[in-house]
Design an enzyme around this catalytic site. Structure first.
Site, mmCIF file in Angstrom:
data_model
loop_
_atom_site.group_PDB
_atom_site.id
_atom_site.type_symbol
_atom_site.label_atom_id
_atom_site.label_comp_id
_atom_site.label_asym_id
_atom_site.label_seq_id
_atom_site.Cartn_x
_atom_site.Cartn_y
_atom_site.Cartn_z
ATOM 1 N N HIS A 137 -16.594 -4.036 -10.655
ATOM 2 C CA HIS A 137 -17.342 -5.116 -10.023
ATOM 3 C C HIS A 137 -17.674 -4.755 -8.587
ATOM 4 O O HIS A 137 -16.956 -3.988 -7.953
ATOM 5 C CB HIS A 137 -16.526 -6.423 -10.056
ATOM 6 C CG HIS A 137 -16.285 -6.913 -11.442
ATOM 7 N ND1 HIS A 137 -17.176 -7.740 -12.086
ATOM 8 C CD2 HIS A 137 -15.282 -6.672 -12.328
ATOM 9 C CE1 HIS A 137 -16.720 -7.995 -13.297
ATOM 10 N NE2 HIS A 137 -15.574 -7.350 -13.473
ATOM 11 N N ALA A 156 -2.970 11.550 -23.824
ATOM 12 C CA ALA A 156 -2.588 10.206 -24.248
ATOM 13 C C ALA A 156 -2.399 9.282 -23.046
ATOM 14 O O ALA A 156 -1.815 9.659 -22.039
ATOM 15 C CB ALA A 156 -1.303 10.268 -25.059
ATOM 16 N N ALA A 191 -1.288 13.547 -19.858
ATOM 17 C CA ALA A 191 -0.997 12.210 -20.378
ATOM 18 C C ALA A 191 -0.646 11.265 -19.243
ATOM 19 O O ALA A 191 0.041 11.639 -18.289
ATOM 20 C CB ALA A 191 0.155 12.290 -21.365
ATOM 21 N N THR A 199 -9.650 9.314 -10.944
ATOM 22 C CA THR A 199 -10.465 8.507 -10.036
ATOM 23 C C THR A 199 -11.689 9.243 -9.518
ATOM 24 O O THR A 199 -12.578 8.619 -8.958
ATOM 25 C CB THR A 199 -9.627 8.054 -8.830
ATOM 26 O OG1 THR A 199 -9.149 9.217 -8.134
ATOM 27 C CG2 THR A 199 -8.447 7.193 -9.269
ATOM 28 N N LYS A 200 -11.713 10.579 -9.676
ATOM 29 C CA LYS A 200 -12.873 11.351 -9.225
ATOM 30 C C LYS A 200 -13.098 12.527 -10.161
ATOM 31 O O LYS A 200 -12.249 12.840 -11.000
ATOM 32 C CB LYS A 200 -12.692 11.807 -7.786
ATOM 33 C CG LYS A 200 -11.469 12.632 -7.528
ATOM 34 C CD LYS A 200 -11.316 12.918 -6.039
ATOM 35 C CE LYS A 200 -10.020 13.672 -5.791
ATOM 36 N NZ LYS A 200 -9.807 13.954 -4.399
ATOM 37 N N ARG A 216 -3.769 23.488 -11.609
ATOM 38 C CA ARG A 216 -4.016 24.933 -11.664
ATOM 39 C C ARG A 216 -5.248 25.200 -12.521
ATOM 40 O O ARG A 216 -5.715 24.328 -13.244
ATOM 41 C CB ARG A 216 -2.815 25.684 -12.199
ATOM 42 C CG ARG A 216 -2.460 25.370 -13.642
ATOM 43 C CD ARG A 216 -1.245 26.190 -14.105
ATOM 44 N NE ARG A 216 -0.774 25.808 -15.413
ATOM 45 C CZ ARG A 216 -1.256 26.258 -16.559
ATOM 46 N NH1 ARG A 216 -2.259 27.110 -16.573
ATOM 47 N NH2 ARG A 216 -0.746 25.859 -17.713
#
Length: 192
Positions: A117, A141, A159, A164-165, A182
């Site tokens: 939003h 997962a 997992a 976020t980027k 790595r």
């Protein structure tokens, strides 16, 4: 910065739907069809599930695999390439576009979230941004991929990671927030 789309720029309240009535009705029909025709099917009936995805305008290239317990919010915003895999209880929250490359795997309970939003506006309108998963990539997962993220070809996301980027090609990345750990040792694509 990923290109974002405000679904309904006229939305003045967080309590009103950004979707048209016809869009909402089509989504209810999709949910009904998935539950009635697909959720109960065993793994070998993948072609049947792909048929229903095509009926609802998902872009299917070759023969990807979609687990019967996968959740797909809006199939017409989903693109699956040959041998891509959407695993058990994986969630393609496709309010915006999601593209999963050839031979890429979205493991069990991973969450691809294209929606957020605009919190700077009083109505907090829905904003979407495309998620792209590169060829031969693996999303582990319960990983969570945020709107606008691109995961490079042959990269592995650990997992439980929160991506976020963007993640470059051919790396192993994990954590919250997800960070490159790595370079991946196997640099060649998986045999086709």
């Amino acid at each position: 910065m990923p290109e974002e789309t405000i679904v309904n720029p006229e939305q003045t309240s967080a309590y009103e739907s950004p979707w048209s009535g016809s869009n909402r009705a089509l989504r209810v029909l999709w949910e009904f069809c998935w539950v009635v025709f697909c959720v109960w099917t065993p793994k070998p009936l993948n072609p049947w599930r792909l048929f229903w995805l095509r009926v609802f305008d998902a872009k299917i290239h070759g023969t990807p695999f979609v687990h019967q317990r996968a959740r797909i919010e809006i199939p017409w915003n989903l693109t699956l390439h040959d041998r891509a895999c959407l695993g058990d209880r994986a969630n393609a929250y496709s309010l915006g576009q999601i593209e999963i490359g050839a031979r890429a795997t979205i493991a069990q309970e991973a969450y691809l979230d294209t929606g957020s939003h605009d919190f700077e506006k009083p109505g907090m309108p829905l904003v979407t941004a495309k998620i792209t998963i590169g060829e031969d990539a693996f999303v582990g997962a319960r990983a969570f991929v945020l709107p606008g993220v691109t995961i490079g070809s042959r990269s592995v996301i650990g997992a439980g990671s929160v991506v976020t980027k963007d993640v470059p090609e051919n790396v192993i990345a994990a954590g919250n927030p997800c960070k490159v750990l790595r370079t991946r040792l196997e640099a060649t694509p998986i045999a086709k």
